[in-house]
Design a protein around this motif. Structure first.
Motif, PDB file in Angstrom:
ATOM      1  N   SER A  25       0.822  -1.217   0.000  1.00  0.00           N
ATOM      2  CA  SER A  25       0.000   0.000   0.000  1.00  0.00           C
ATOM      3  C   SER A  25       0.854   1.265   0.000  1.00  0.00           C
ATOM      4  CB  SER A  25      -0.934   0.013   1.206  1.00  0.00           C
ATOM      5  OG  SER A  25      -1.852  -1.042   1.113  1.00  0.00           O
ATOM      6  N   CYS A  26       2.062   1.161   0.518  1.00  0.00           N
ATOM      7  CA  CYS A  26       2.959   2.319   0.574  1.00  0.00           C
ATOM      8  C   CYS A  26       4.011   2.316  -0.533  1.00  0.00           C
ATOM      9  CB  CYS A  26       3.666   2.358   1.927  1.00  0.00           C
ATOM     10  SG  CYS A  26       2.551   2.637   3.318  1.00  0.00           S
ATOM     11  N   GLU A  27       4.036   1.244  -1.297  1.00  0.00           N
ATOM     12  CA  GLU A  27       5.061   1.057  -2.320  1.00  0.00           C
ATOM     13  C   GLU A  27       5.023   2.152  -3.381  1.00  0.00           C
ATOM     14  OE1 GLU A  27       4.929  -2.635  -4.778  1.00  0.00           O
ATOM     15  OE2 GLU A  27       6.428  -3.242  -3.276  1.00  0.00           O
ATOM     16  N   ASN A  28       6.216   2.666  -3.728  1.00  0.00           N
ATOM     17  CA  ASN A  28       6.399   3.670  -4.784  1.00  0.00           C
ATOM     18  C   ASN A  28       5.680   4.988  -4.523  1.00  0.00           C
ATOM     19  OD1 ASN A  28       7.971   1.826  -6.315  1.00  0.00           O
ATOM     20  ND2 ASN A  28       6.104   0.926  -7.144  1.00  0.00           N
ATOM     21  N   LEU A  29       5.427   5.292  -3.265  1.00  0.00           N
ATOM     22  CA  LEU A  29       4.820   6.570  -2.908  1.00  0.00           C
ATOM     23  C   LEU A  29       5.797   7.359  -2.050  1.00  0.00           C
ATOM     24  CD1 LEU A  29       1.188   5.457  -1.981  1.00  0.00           C
ATOM     25  CD2 LEU A  29       1.920   6.623  -4.053  1.00  0.00           C
ATOM     26  N   GLU A  30       6.059   8.577  -2.458  1.00  0.00           N
ATOM     27  CA  GLU A  30       7.004   9.418  -1.744  1.00  0.00           C
ATOM     28  C   GLU A  30       6.374   9.987  -0.475  1.00  0.00           C
ATOM     29  OE1 GLU A  30       9.477  13.204  -3.138  1.00  0.00           O
ATOM     30  OE2 GLU A  30       9.239  11.658  -4.698  1.00  0.00           O
ATOM     31  N   GLY A  31       7.147  10.011   0.608  1.00  0.00           N
ATOM     32  CA  GLY A  31       6.705  10.644   1.846  1.00  0.00           C
ATOM     33  C   GLY A  31       5.801   9.799   2.714  1.00  0.00           C
ATOM     34  N   VAL A  32       5.651   8.512   2.415  1.00  0.00           N
ATOM     35  CA  VAL A  32       4.840   7.626   3.256  1.00  0.00           C
ATOM     36  C   VAL A  32       5.706   6.476   3.752  1.00  0.00           C
ATOM     37  CG1 VAL A  32       2.695   8.201   2.066  1.00  0.00           C
ATOM     38  CG2 VAL A  32       3.983   6.197   1.355  1.00  0.00           C
ATOM     39  N   SER A  33       5.298   5.885   4.858  1.00  0.00           N
ATOM     40  CA  SER A  33       6.063   4.802   5.454  1.00  0.00           C
ATOM     41  C   SER A  33       5.097   3.792   6.054  1.00  0.00           C
ATOM     42  CB  SER A  33       6.973   5.366   6.552  1.00  0.00           C
ATOM     43  OG  SER A  33       7.424   4.363   7.414  1.00  0.00           O
ATOM     44  N   TYR A  34       5.312   2.536   5.716  1.00  0.00           N
ATOM     45  CA  TYR A  34       4.448   1.507   6.291  1.00  0.00           C
ATOM     46  C   TYR A  34       4.678   1.381   7.792  1.00  0.00           C
ATOM     47  CZ  TYR A  34       8.241  -1.969   6.418  1.00  0.00           C
ATOM     48  OH  TYR A  34       9.391  -2.649   6.693  1.00  0.00           O
ATOM     49  N   GLU A  35       5.911   1.678   8.264  1.00  0.00           N
ATOM     50  CA  GLU A  35       6.185   1.617   9.702  1.00  0.00           C
ATOM     51  C   GLU A  35       5.374   2.671  10.455  1.00  0.00           C
ATOM     52  OE1 GLU A  35       8.866   1.967   7.523  1.00  0.00           O
ATOM     53  OE2 GLU A  35      10.222   0.273   7.888  1.00  0.00           O
ATOM     54  N   GLU A  36       5.337   3.894   9.915  1.00  0.00           N
ATOM     55  CA  GLU A  36       4.552   4.961  10.550  1.00  0.00           C
ATOM     56  C   GLU A  36       3.066   4.627  10.529  1.00  0.00           C
ATOM     57  OE1 GLU A  36       5.191   8.997   9.379  1.00  0.00           O
ATOM     58  OE2 GLU A  36       7.357   8.677   9.165  1.00  0.00           O
ATOM     59  N   LEU A  37       2.612   4.070   9.430  1.00  0.00           N
ATOM     60  CA  LEU A  37       1.212   3.664   9.312  1.00  0.00           C
ATOM     61  C   LEU A  37       0.871   2.629  10.372  1.00  0.00           C
ATOM     62  CD1 LEU A  37      -1.472   3.738   7.689  1.00  0.00           C
ATOM     63  CD2 LEU A  37      -0.517   1.896   6.302  1.00  0.00           C
ATOM     64  N   GLU A  38       1.717   1.613  10.522  1.00  0.00           N
ATOM     65  CA  GLU A  38       1.474   0.561  11.510  1.00  0.00           C
ATOM     66  C   GLU A  38       1.519   1.102  12.933  1.00  0.00           C
ATOM     67  OE1 GLU A  38       4.412  -2.371  10.566  1.00  0.00           O
ATOM     68  OE2 GLU A  38       3.384  -2.975   8.726  1.00  0.00           O
ATOM     69  N   LEU A  39       2.443   2.027  13.210  1.00  0.00           N
ATOM     70  CA  LEU A  39       2.503   2.624  14.543  1.00  0.00           C
ATOM     71  C   LEU A  39       1.236   3.407  14.854  1.00  0.00           C
ATOM     72  CD1 LEU A  39       6.199   3.844  14.870  1.00  0.00           C
ATOM     73  CD2 LEU A  39       5.041   2.109  16.248  1.00  0.00           C
ATOM     74  N   GLY A  40       0.749   4.170  13.877  1.00  0.00           N
ATOM     75  CA  GLY A  40      -0.490   4.926  14.067  1.00  0.00           C
ATOM     76  C   GLY A  40      -1.680   4.020  14.284  1.00  0.00           C
ATOM     77  N   ALA A  41      -1.704   2.900  13.571  1.00  0.00           N
ATOM     78  CA  ALA A  41      -2.822   1.966  13.696  1.00  0.00           C
ATOM     79  C   ALA A  41      -2.741   1.173  14.992  1.00  0.00           C
ATOM     80  CB  ALA A  41      -2.835   1.008  12.508  1.00  0.00           C
ATOM     81  N   GLU A  42      -1.524   0.819  15.404  1.00  0.00           N
ATOM     82  CA  GLU A  42      -1.360  -0.022  16.598  1.00  0.00           C
ATOM     83  C   GLU A  42      -1.928   0.631  17.843  1.00  0.00           C
ATOM     84  OE1 GLU A  42       2.175  -2.610  18.720  1.00  0.00           O
ATOM     85  OE2 GLU A  42       2.571  -1.595  16.838  1.00  0.00           O
ATOM     86  N   LEU A  43      -1.929   1.950  17.872  1.00  0.00           N
ATOM     87  CA  LEU A  43      -2.495   2.659  19.015  1.00  0.00           C
ATOM     88  C   LEU A  43      -3.991   2.412  19.157  1.00  0.00           C
ATOM     89  CD1 LEU A  43      -0.653   6.081  18.604  1.00  0.00           C
ATOM     90  CD2 LEU A  43      -0.101   4.253  20.217  1.00  0.00           C
TER      91      LEU A  43
END
Length: 122
Positions: A25-43
């Protein structure tokens, strides 16, 4: 943490299964990170959360990250929503296998599955 699968079974949360969705979902997109997405969701995760709710939490986490500086999270949310839709279709039509949406169901199988509904329309 335990999660509830779509079939009702409970199992331990496995982050590698979530990454099967977040990394592409984050592949080939500038300025996004799957790690940041997962951290935001994990909360927003809680014990006993369903896999459907995990999908919705991931989409919401991506939407929460949309900003002037990170507009590409719009595309992350869109990709996550499409993945969720494809998964629902796979469950509806009892299709096994990969996530390629074009391999999910043939037109012939779709018509056969929906012939009662289609006859009402025509």
């Amino acid at each position: 943490m335990l999660i509830k699968k779509r079939n009702g079974n409970m199992e331990e949360l496995d982050i590698t299964k979530i990454r099967v969705v977040t990394i592409p979902s984050c592949e080939n997109l500038e300025g996004v990170s799957y790690e940041e997405l997962e951290l935001g969701a994990e909360l927003m995760f809680e014990d006993g959360i369903s896999t459907v709710d995990i999908q919705n939490v991931l989409i919401q986490a991506a939407l929460n990250k949309i900003d002037v500086d990170t507009p590409n999270y719009t595309y992350v949310a869109q990709r996550l929503a499409l993945h969720n839709l494809y998964h629902e279709i796979k469950c509806l039509y009892n299709v096994k296998g990969g996530y390629n949406p074009y391999d999910l169901i043939s037109l012939k199988d779709y018509i056969e599955f929906n012939k009662d509904r289609l006859s009402e329309w025509y």
